[in-house]
Design an enzyme around this catalytic site. Structure first.
Site, mmCIF file in Angstrom:
data_model
loop_
_atom_site.group_PDB
_atom_site.id
_atom_site.type_symbol
_atom_site.label_atom_id
_atom_site.label_comp_id
_atom_site.label_asym_id
_atom_site.label_seq_id
_atom_site.Cartn_x
_atom_site.Cartn_y
_atom_site.Cartn_z
ATOM 1 N N HIS A 193 27.786 -44.758 -22.742
ATOM 2 C CA HIS A 193 27.169 -45.467 -21.630
ATOM 3 C C HIS A 193 28.000 -46.686 -21.210
ATOM 4 C CE1 HIS A 193 23.086 -46.969 -19.987
ATOM 5 N NE2 HIS A 193 23.929 -46.669 -19.057
ATOM 6 N N CYS A 228 29.251 -31.029 -12.096
ATOM 7 C CA CYS A 228 29.027 -32.451 -12.343
ATOM 8 C C CYS A 228 29.451 -32.888 -13.744
ATOM 9 C CB CYS A 228 27.560 -32.816 -12.091
ATOM 10 S SG CYS A 228 26.417 -31.929 -13.150
ATOM 11 N N GLU A 261 24.636 -25.068 -17.801
ATOM 12 C CA GLU A 261 25.426 -25.667 -18.878
ATOM 13 C C GLU A 261 25.259 -24.916 -20.190
ATOM 14 O OE1 GLU A 261 24.309 -29.826 -19.209
ATOM 15 O OE2 GLU A 261 22.227 -29.411 -18.765
ATOM 16 N N ASP A 285 28.496 -29.889 -21.428
ATOM 17 C CA ASP A 285 27.746 -29.050 -22.356
ATOM 18 C C ASP A 285 28.215 -27.606 -22.336
ATOM 19 O OD1 ASP A 285 25.883 -30.588 -23.887
ATOM 20 O OD2 ASP A 285 24.908 -31.106 -22.006
#
Ligand code: PEP
Ligand code: MG
Length: 600
Positions: free
Chosen positions: A204, A517, A446, A470
């Protein structure tokens, strides 16, 4: 650590180079400023009636100590720095004594009979929630100040060391780890770079550093042991390198490279208002991946045509309680209004796995990546899921929203998720509350299973978005948070390319748009291949948008298709990588291909 053989002024402080992960591109130089921002745990304890007064007195004493420490910082600053930083400290002192901080904390101790640390934590969370809902940047930025002040009081309560100094402007922050709040705060204190022992490219804090355009190198393992306060550092976020106590020759070289890079980035930004269009007219939408509302202005400044992935779960990771419908609504409404007329794709909670939250007690999972995460958790905790859906639906009338479900394995799961959405819609209709009745609903592809049934999925949703982070993890069986298998991470692996092609074809056959994405979408080296595979939308970190746009604007669809076909005809990831790299370096300057950092 790799000593590079150069010795500095004396043998005590030799020049050294450390290599980590380039988490945010760019170059910077400055004196090291060590901060210990290791998270302190907030203990929770119920207290007896007779302990209440003592607990309030402890809180008051922590406030007084915090005030005194900030006074000392102010005195130091007034000797050294200009007004700017003085104001930040004064603002912190005001927050410290603000009735919204003090009164609810005292009240919680008294009424809920909890210890001061826990009462304080709840108060800080409550204030941040209110700030989140405000649409003006100024107030949302104050959110990190609230965190900073809350952390200082907490450390004083716990008797944990409190760093009293503010970094001087232009410092390179050296830390074991940085929380997102620290990253935001240190950005405001004009830090020029971050280097940390731990962390990965998708942490993050790394994501925020990229959003703030602060060069950052993470995962250096023990940089905090090799750097002293004030040591000169050169941080190269492009190559993932940190030079400690550089020689004059290295400094001169850095200055030249930094100037070149800045000029290059500034030039690239000139394409902000131009479409992501090939010379023969093929158009791709470039969207931003966003985690916090603070990132929205940066997305627009970099030319994003919308948000392709809003990771809603990041908003609630640091909390002890469940977010309420109203909070979901206010957050989403704020984002949509700021983004108007561009669309924002809200992905529903993708919790679990490495994103653990206290309120979803998952227990210890031996295999969290294959555990009760994401849509599975939402379908088990339907109330939590529906609360989010109701909030999002209510916000959908305030702009162009798209809704996206993560980790869908097949049609059964998609139908189940849509059933909950339907329930939420029916409730709102009964209550006479408006929502966008034509809200597009899509899914992330994913999981290899979803790829194989992409044709069936595409018939029952409005868009598909390939989540390569993923998908690669599951297809190549490599835990994305395990650095020991990261050498196997090959987005150009033939299996991955075939999967992407299959999903694109399946989506197009059903008449729905197909995007990507995952991190792969923001890698300029892959730009042509992805265009050639037929993706309609690419969503990425904002700073990568001008870079990828330049790649797309410098080619034809035909050329891209040929490259993708050649790649698909090859047998190994290594052959494809070598071929793509060779082709791309003939077509584009190296600076462009490496502008988003090293190839992942
Ligand atoms: C992905 O898996 O590719 C993705 C975009 O989602 P996240 O990184 O949040 O899992
Ligand atoms: Mg994912």
């Amino acid at each position: 650590m790799a000593g590079d053989g150069h010795m500095g002024q004396g043998s005590i402080s030799p020049t050294a180079m450390m290599r980590g992960v380039g988490a945010s591109p760019g170059l910077a130089m400055g004196p090291a400023f060590l901060v210990d921002r290791r998270r302190v745990k907030t203990p929770k304890r119920h207290i007896a009636d007779e302990e209440v007064e003592n607990e309030i007195a402890r809180f008051d004493a922590a406030l007084a100590s915090s005030h005194e420490q900030l006074e000392r910082v102010k005195r130091k600053l007034s000797e050294r720095e200009g007004e700017d930083h003085f104001h930040i400290i004064e603002a912190h002192q005001l927050i410290l004594h603000d009735e919204h901080m003090v009164d609810p904390t005292r009240r919680r101790i008294r009424e809920e009979k909890v210890n001061a640390e826990w009462a304080l934590r709840r108060t800080v969370e409550e204030i941040k929630t209110v700030f989140d809902a405000i649409e003006e940047d100024y107030f949302r930025e104050r959110r990190s100040d609230i965190d900073f002040v809350g952390d200082r009081i907490l450390r004083n309560l716990l008797g944990v060391d409190v760093g009293t100094a503010m970094p001087p402007p232009g410092a390179v922050i050296v830390a074991h780890d940085l929380s997102p709040a620290d990253t935001a705060h240190l950005h405001r204190a004009s830090a020029v770079a971050f280097v940390t022992d731990v962390g990965g490219k998708t942490s993050h804090s790394a994501i925020l550093a990229r959003a703030f355009e602060i060069p950052s190198v993470v995962g250096l393992e023990n940089v905090t042991e090799h750097v002293g306060n004030g040591d000169m550092l050169i941080v190269d976020g492009l190559r993932g390198e940190v030079l400690i106590r550089p020689t004059q020759v290295q400094i001169d070289d850095y200055r030249q490279r930094a100037t070149r890079h800045q000029t290059f980035v500034r030039e690239l930004l000139k394409n902000r208002d131009l479409p992501a269009e090939t010379t023969d007219g093929a158009r791709v939408r470039l969207y931003a991946n966003v985690e916090l509302t603070e990132e929205v202005p940066s997305a627009l400044e970099h030319g994003a045509e919308g948000i392709g992935l809003y990771r809603t779960e990041f908003l609630f990771l640091d909390r002890t309680d469940l977010p309420k419908e109203e909070e979901h609504y206010l957050h989403a409404r704020g984002v949509l209004k700021r983004l108007h007329p561009f669309p924002a794709t809200f992905r529903t909670f993708d919790l679990g796995g490495d994103k653990v939250v206290p309120f979803a007690a998952l227990g210890d999972e031996a295999n969290p990546a294959l555990g009760l995460r994401s849509i599975r958790l939402c379908l088990r905790e339907r109330k939590l899921f529906k609360t989010q859906l109701r909030g999002l639906l209510r916000a959908s009338v305030h702009g162009r929203m798209r809704l996206m479900f993560p980790m869908i394995s097949g049609v059964g799961e998609l139908r189940e998720a849509k059933e909950v959405l339907e329930e939420a819609r029916a409730e709102l209709t009964r209550e006479g509350i408006a929502f966008d009745t034509k809200l597009p609903v899509g899914i992330m592809v994913e999981m290899p299973a979803a790829v194989m049934v992409a044709d069936l999925l595409a018939k029952e949703c409005d868009f598909l978005s390939v989540g390569t982070n993923d998908l690669i993890q599951y297809a190549l069986a490599i835990d994305r948070v395990n650095e020991h298998v990261s050498y196997l991470y090959h987005p150009l692996h033939p299996a991955i390319l075939r999967m992407v092609r299959y999903v694109v074809d399946a989506g197009h056959a059903a008449g729905v748009r197909v995007g990507m994405c995952g991190e792969m979408a923001g890698e300029p080296m892959f730009g042509l291949v992805l265009l050639g595979l037929g993706l309609d939308e690419l969503s990425m970190n904002s700073t990568a948008i001008p870079v990828v746009k330049s790649v797309l604007r410098g080619t034809t669809l035909q050329q891209a298709k040929e490259l993708a076909e050649r790649a698909l005809s090859m047998s190994t990831a290594q052959e494809i990588e070598a071929m793509v790299q060779e082709t791309m370096s003939k077509l584009y300057p190296e600076e462009l291909l490496t502008a988003a950092g090293e190839m992942t």
